[in-house]
Design a protein around this motif. Structure first.
Motif, PDB file in Angstrom:
ATOM      1  N   ILE A  51       4.816  68.500 -25.628  1.00  0.00           N
ATOM      2  CA  ILE A  51       6.237  68.834 -25.793  1.00  0.00           C
ATOM      3  C   ILE A  51       6.828  69.299 -24.467  1.00  0.00           C
ATOM      4  O   ILE A  51       6.242  70.126 -23.754  1.00  0.00           O
ATOM      5  CB  ILE A  51       6.399  69.923 -26.862  1.00  0.00           C
ATOM      6  N   GLY A  52       8.003  68.772 -24.134  1.00  0.00           N
ATOM      7  CA  GLY A  52       8.740  69.218 -22.957  1.00  0.00           C
ATOM      8  C   GLY A  52       9.652  70.382 -23.313  1.00  0.00           C
ATOM      9  O   GLY A  52      10.249  70.414 -24.390  1.00  0.00           O
ATOM     10  N   TRP A  53       9.761  71.343 -22.393  1.00  0.00           N
ATOM     11  CA  TRP A  53      10.596  72.526 -22.658  1.00  0.00           C
ATOM     12  C   TRP A  53      11.039  73.142 -21.336  1.00  0.00           C
ATOM     13  O   TRP A  53      10.464  72.867 -20.283  1.00  0.00           O
ATOM     14  CB  TRP A  53       9.848  73.548 -23.514  1.00  0.00           C
ATOM     15  N   GLU A 112      18.009  60.020 -18.776  1.00  0.00           N
ATOM     16  CA  GLU A 112      16.969  59.291 -18.042  1.00  0.00           C
ATOM     17  C   GLU A 112      16.317  60.176 -16.979  1.00  0.00           C
ATOM     18  O   GLU A 112      15.090  60.129 -16.791  1.00  0.00           O
ATOM     19  CB  GLU A 112      17.560  58.032 -17.392  1.00  0.00           C
ATOM     20  N   GLU A 113      17.117  60.973 -16.295  1.00  0.00           N
ATOM     21  CA  GLU A 113      16.553  61.889 -15.299  1.00  0.00           C
ATOM     22  C   GLU A 113      15.655  62.931 -15.957  1.00  0.00           C
ATOM     23  O   GLU A 113      14.599  63.292 -15.415  1.00  0.00           O
ATOM     24  CB  GLU A 113      17.679  62.579 -14.525  1.00  0.00           C
ATOM     25  N   ALA A 114      16.052  63.409 -17.133  1.00  0.00           N
ATOM     26  CA  ALA A 114      15.229  64.376 -17.860  1.00  0.00           C
ATOM     27  C   ALA A 114      13.908  63.751 -18.283  1.00  0.00           C
ATOM     28  O   ALA A 114      12.843  64.364 -18.153  1.00  0.00           O
ATOM     29  CB  ALA A 114      15.989  64.900 -19.076  1.00  0.00           C
ATOM     30  N   ALA A 115      13.969  62.514 -18.787  1.00  0.00           N
ATOM     31  CA  ALA A 115      12.748  61.827 -19.207  1.00  0.00           C
ATOM     32  C   ALA A 115      11.830  61.584 -18.013  1.00  0.00           C
ATOM     33  O   ALA A 115      10.611  61.820 -18.084  1.00  0.00           O
ATOM     34  CB  ALA A 115      13.104  60.508 -19.892  1.00  0.00           C
ATOM     35  N   ALA A 116      12.398  61.115 -16.901  1.00  0.00           N
ATOM     36  CA  ALA A 116      11.584  60.879 -15.700  1.00  0.00           C
ATOM     37  C   ALA A 116      11.000  62.183 -15.182  1.00  0.00           C
ATOM     38  O   ALA A 116       9.856  62.220 -14.696  1.00  0.00           O
ATOM     39  CB  ALA A 116      12.425  60.205 -14.618  1.00  0.00           C
ATOM     40  N   GLY A 117      11.767  63.267 -15.292  1.00  0.00           N
ATOM     41  CA  GLY A 117      11.244  64.569 -14.875  1.00  0.00           C
ATOM     42  C   GLY A 117      10.064  65.003 -15.719  1.00  0.00           C
ATOM     43  O   GLY A 117       9.074  65.544 -15.197  1.00  0.00           O
ATOM     44  N   GLN A 121       9.923  61.721 -38.346  1.00  0.00           N
ATOM     45  CA  GLN A 121       9.231  62.441 -39.419  1.00  0.00           C
ATOM     46  C   GLN A 121       9.553  63.931 -39.401  1.00  0.00           C
ATOM     47  O   GLN A 121       8.776  64.740 -39.902  1.00  0.00           O
ATOM     48  CB  GLN A 121       7.715  62.245 -39.299  1.00  0.00           C
ATOM     49  N   GLY A 122      10.681  64.272 -38.822  1.00  0.00           N
ATOM     50  CA  GLY A 122      11.099  65.670 -38.803  1.00  0.00           C
ATOM     51  C   GLY A 122      10.860  66.373 -37.493  1.00  0.00           C
ATOM     52  O   GLY A 122      11.224  67.553 -37.350  1.00  0.00           O
ATOM     53  N   GLY A 123      10.257  65.701 -36.511  1.00  0.00           N
ATOM     54  CA  GLY A 123      10.039  66.319 -35.210  1.00  0.00           C
ATOM     55  C   GLY A 123      11.352  66.493 -34.461  1.00  0.00           C
ATOM     56  O   GLY A 123      12.170  65.569 -34.404  1.00  0.00           O
ATOM     57  N   THR A 124      11.528  67.664 -33.883  1.00  0.00           N
ATOM     58  CA  THR A 124      12.775  67.952 -33.158  1.00  0.00           C
ATOM     59  C   THR A 124      12.519  68.337 -31.711  1.00  0.00           C
ATOM     60  O   THR A 124      13.442  68.789 -31.024  1.00  0.00           O
ATOM     61  CB  THR A 124      13.547  69.088 -33.859  1.00  0.00           C
ATOM     62  N   GLU A 125      11.298  68.191 -31.232  1.00  0.00           N
ATOM     63  CA  GLU A 125      10.967  68.544 -29.855  1.00  0.00           C
ATOM     64  C   GLU A 125      10.709  67.276 -29.054  1.00  0.00           C
ATOM     65  O   GLU A 125       9.994  66.375 -29.502  1.00  0.00           O
ATOM     66  CB  GLU A 125       9.735  69.450 -29.809  1.00  0.00           C
ATOM     67  N   PRO A 126      11.270  67.163 -27.847  1.00  0.00           N
ATOM     68  CA  PRO A 126      11.033  65.971 -27.020  1.00  0.00           C
ATOM     69  C   PRO A 126       9.602  65.961 -26.483  1.00  0.00           C
ATOM     70  O   PRO A 126       9.108  66.970 -25.984  1.00  0.00           O
ATOM     71  CB  PRO A 126      12.047  66.122 -25.889  1.00  0.00           C
ATOM     72  N   TYR A 184      17.129  64.458 -28.764  1.00  0.00           N
ATOM     73  CA  TYR A 184      16.440  65.722 -28.513  1.00  0.00           C
ATOM     74  C   TYR A 184      16.111  65.908 -27.030  1.00  0.00           C
ATOM     75  O   TYR A 184      16.007  67.049 -26.559  1.00  0.00           O
ATOM     76  CB  TYR A 184      15.193  65.815 -29.397  1.00  0.00           C
ATOM     77  N   LEU A 185      15.946  64.825 -26.286  1.00  0.00           N
ATOM     78  CA  LEU A 185      15.819  64.967 -24.839  1.00  0.00           C
ATOM     79  C   LEU A 185      17.103  65.532 -24.243  1.00  0.00           C
ATOM     80  O   LEU A 185      17.067  66.407 -23.358  1.00  0.00           O
ATOM     81  CB  LEU A 185      15.500  63.610 -24.203  1.00  0.00           C
ATOM     82  N   GLU A 186      18.233  65.026 -24.718  1.00  0.00           N
ATOM     83  CA  GLU A 186      19.508  65.529 -24.204  1.00  0.00           C
ATOM     84  C   GLU A 186      19.709  66.987 -24.600  1.00  0.00           C
ATOM     85  O   GLU A 186      20.098  67.825 -23.773  1.00  0.00           O
ATOM     86  CB  GLU A 186      20.657  64.685 -24.735  1.00  0.00           C
ATOM     87  N   GLU A 187      19.418  67.300 -25.864  1.00  0.00           N
ATOM     88  CA  GLU A 187      19.671  68.647 -26.379  1.00  0.00           C
ATOM     89  C   GLU A 187      18.748  69.683 -25.754  1.00  0.00           C
ATOM     90  O   GLU A 187      19.197  70.776 -25.374  1.00  0.00           O
ATOM     91  CB  GLU A 187      19.501  68.628 -27.899  1.00  0.00           C
ATOM     92  N   LYS A 188      17.445  69.370 -25.609  1.00  0.00           N
ATOM     93  CA  LYS A 188      16.459  70.371 -25.190  1.00  0.00           C
ATOM     94  C   LYS A 188      16.176  70.359 -23.689  1.00  0.00           C
ATOM     95  O   LYS A 188      15.728  71.367 -23.143  1.00  0.00           O
ATOM     96  CB  LYS A 188      15.135  70.149 -25.954  1.00  0.00           C
TER      97      LYS A 188
END
Length: 715
Positions: A364-366, A442-447, A391-396, A428-432
């Motif tokens: 999980i990313g945080w 995209e920058e968050a995902a690459a990070g 399936q209910g997961g809310t964490e990237p 959830y990537l955008e939100e968290k």
């Protein structure tokens, strides 16, 4: 022609067992239970055909995923479940029981005066310069630790007789408390186990439902803290493993029909931490040997690939859904340790030297309180899984990041029962991550990918650079469901020139179990000065161990030609605390053998610690014996080229994939279309049912004659 069947995650077929005939095809199975997926590999004994499957793990009932996965894979291959002859299994039941604090409630009996042995330990701080570091809490609380009046000396003499009346009173108190698992660890019981064995007899008489672990059985060697810790670990996990294996055996009877037809059920073997197999009955008794069961299969697969491809130096990197397991193999030799830990608790049993970190596809990313991007060690696991599973997961997670970057195809994934949802991953990537850090999605995902890659690169340095090995001399073997996605970036970070992706990366650990033999480890403490020990005397000390090993494997059905014994000895300079393990030849020993042993120790000590003391006396601390019972291995044919030409096939599609700081149009190929001899250059994406391989720009790929992908990393 080699025929490969791949079956992943469809509706479970009926498990009704057809009538059993004598002519049905027989097969063996290997199953590796991970935190996110359970990997299944079937191998037909007549044709060598391999069938692979991945199903979501079921942590609350791990046997359910195993049994359903076996039934699904057999149905997909058109195999009769009654043809299953052998199941080799790597399990995380013991590991999870310890790390999650869900082991059985257990009691501990110790020599009077040693009640606080688990609290005191070795008096070492967990981290020398961390003044806030805390030791893990003892596995058994003080209220369940009982002192017994007895004392045996280091030479085995009885100094204080066992107070049997006191033991009987303690056992009655334990029974009233409802505790059914008991560890017994008396001082110097490795030299004379008489008192521990007598306590077991008393427990059997007054508390017959209790499971008993004697330290003199599980680890008969000196160092009371490590011996006690190992016995306690066994007592905690034994009820869980025993219940699990019993349920698994019953389930195998049901799906194969052997219970109702009075046929012999499939042989069941459990992978142990040392890379060998345990019989089911032994695993139910010596359950601590299975604590690092899961990763061992991947290391055996790495050794097999090293030998097959002529690459003696390899680093295996098994990146699954929850963790990454790393092991260095040099000169086709595995590294073992008897100084392992699990959750901070010493485990003195032989195990492969594997380094594990919490970095997987489900990590999980945080964003921490200081505004820094972090990934792991927490994982979304199988339930609820990454956000994109829906399936209910809310964490990237790392899987969500790879999906957003176009590296994973949402329509072709590890489990066809799940449809990956890019919209949820982006949400959830955008939100968290993205919004708190003022980044694009995209920058968050690459990070996230850069952060998790940095953690994995550090872990690889631990087993290589920090131990004096140059990564440039090694090939990185990347597998697991997520490993091939990250392999090239890791290799470039570490200057590793080549990456090898096996034919079935997602189930490589399960395939590695098919290379395992039944293994028994025996040890006795001797504490002898090497200079004053006659060769014949040293050889005689191995005789009881060799007779015991031969007797036990013959009892399990192995003939003498199938039994192999290897002698080892733990040596140290007199006065040192820790030892180095070296091999000894079989049969009668000579003065020259001991001279070679002495020189080998000095060389190994210099290699490990940078110096040696050639004039210092050497002490033989422990004698070890490794006994292997060879399991038959059906031959697996190599893939056959489907076409005469070696032209690169037409891609399935060309889609945008994010590399470094931009999307690039990237051809996508299915791996089954890449015949041996084919070469191509990155960027490219190679898809198969159990994983995806990412080929970066500047990287070239070729398929070797065994079907492995060889990536020349470049700069």
């Amino acid at each position: 022609m080699f025929r490969q069947k791949l079956f992943v995650g469809e509706q479970s077929p009926s498990t009704d067992v057809p009538s059993i005939t004598e002519n049905i095809p027989t097969y063996r199975a290997a199953v590796d239970t991970g935190g996110t997926f359970t990997d299944i590999c079937l191998l037909r004994e007549d044709t060598g055909e391999i069938v692979i499957s991945k199903v979501p793990s079921t942590p609350s009932e791990p046997e359910r995923a195993v049994l359903e996965g076996l039934a699904r894979a057999a149905a997909a291959a058109g195999l009769d479940p009654a043809g299953l002859r052998l199941l080799l299994h790597g399990t995380t039941v013991a590991t999870n029981a310890l790390l999650e604090g869900k082991g059985a409630e257990a009691a501990l009996l110790v020599t009077r005066g040693f009640k606080d042995i688990l609290f005191i330990g070795r008096q070492n701080r967990p981290s020398l310069y961390d003044f806030w570091a805390l030791k893990p809490r003892p596995l058994i609380p003080r209220r369940l630790t009982f002192e017994v009046t007895e004392r045996i000396m280091a030479d085995g003499r009885v100094y204080i007789p066992l107070d049997e009346g006191e033991v009987e009173a303690i056992v009655r108190e334990i029974r009233r408390a409802g505790i059914v698992s008991i560890a017994v660890s008396f001082l110097h019981s490795y030299a004379n186990p008489r008192h521990e064995e007598r306590v077991r007899e008393i427990i059997a008489r007054h508390h017959p439902a209790a499971r008993v672990t004697l330290s003199s059985d599980i680890l008969p060697e000196f160092r009371e803290y490590e011996r006690t810790s190992t016995a306690v670990i066994n007592a905690l996990v034994q009820p869980r493993i025993a219940d699990y294996v019993a349920r698994l055996k019953e389930g195998l009877k049901n799906i194969t029909g052997t219970g109702m037809h009075n046929k012999r059920p499939p042989g069941l073997f459990i992978m142990q931490s040392s890379g060998g197999m345990l019989t089911a009955d032994q695993a139910m008794q010596e359950s601590a040997r299975t604590v690092l069961s899961g990763p061992a299969g991947g290391v055996l697969a790495g050794l097999f690939l090293a030998r097959q491809t002529g690459r003696p130096n390899v680093i295996t990197a098994d990146m699954g859904g929850t963790s990454m397991d790393i092991c260095l193999i040099k000169g086709e030799q595995l590294r073992y340790t008897t100084e392992g830990t699990i959750g901070g608790y010493p485990l003195g049993l032989p195990m492969l030297d594997i380094h594990t970190i919490g970095a997987g596809g489900g990590s999980i990313g945080w964003v921490d309180s200081g505004g820094a991007l972090r990934v792991g060690p927490s994982s979304a696991g199988a339930e609820p899984g990454p956000a994109c599973y829906g399936q209910g997961g809310t964490e990237p997670t790392v899987t969500d990041a790879n999906l957003v970057l176009g590296r994973i195809n949402p329509n072709r994934n590890l489990n066809s029962a799940l449809s990956l949802n890019p919209r949820l991953a982006r949400k959830y990537l955008e939100e968290k991550i993205a919004r708190p850090l003022n980044l694009t999605v995209e920058e968050a995902a690459a990070g996230m990918i850069r952060v998790v890659n940095a953690a994995m690169a550090r872990a690889i340095r631990v087993v290589s650079v920090q131990r004096g090995h140059d990564p440039r001399d090694f090939t990185l073997i990347a597998f697991g469901g997520a490993g091939p996605l990250h392999a090239v970036e890791l290799a470039r970070e570490l200057n590793i020139p080549h990456v090898l992706i096996p034919r079935y990366p997602g189930v490589t650990s399960a395939l590695g179990m098919l290379q395992a033999d039944v293994r028994r480890d025996y040890v006795r403490t001797v504490l002898l000065l090497l200079e004053k020990t006659e060769p014949d005397k040293l050889a005689e000390l191995y005789t009881p161990l060799e007779e015991k090993g031969r007797r036990e494997l013959e009892k399990e059905g192995f003939s003498l030609p199938d039994i192999t014994m290897t002698r080892q000895a733990d040596l140290r300079y007199q006065g040192q605390s820790y030892t180095l393990t070296l091999p000894l030849p079989a049969g009668q020993l000579t003065a020259e053998d001991l001279s070679i042993l002495r020189r080998s120790f000095h060389l190994l000590h210099r290699q490990e610690y940078g110096f040696c003391r050639e004039k210092a006396p050497l002490e033989v601390v422990n004698l070890r014996l490794v006994v292997l019972g060879s399991l038959p291995r059906p031959a697996v044919p190599n893939p056959v080229r489907k076409k005469e030409s070696v032209l690169v096939p037409e891609p399935l599609e060309v889609r945008p994939v994010y590399f470094r700081d931009r999307f690039l149009p990237t051809p996508v190929y299915h791996r089954r279309e890449l015949d041996p001899g084919i070469s191509l250059k990155g960027p490219a994406v190679i898809e198969q049912s159990d994983t995806t391989t990412l080929v970066w720009p500047g990287t070239s790929l070729r398929v070797d004659r065994w079907g492995n992908l060889i990536l020349d990393v470049g700069r």
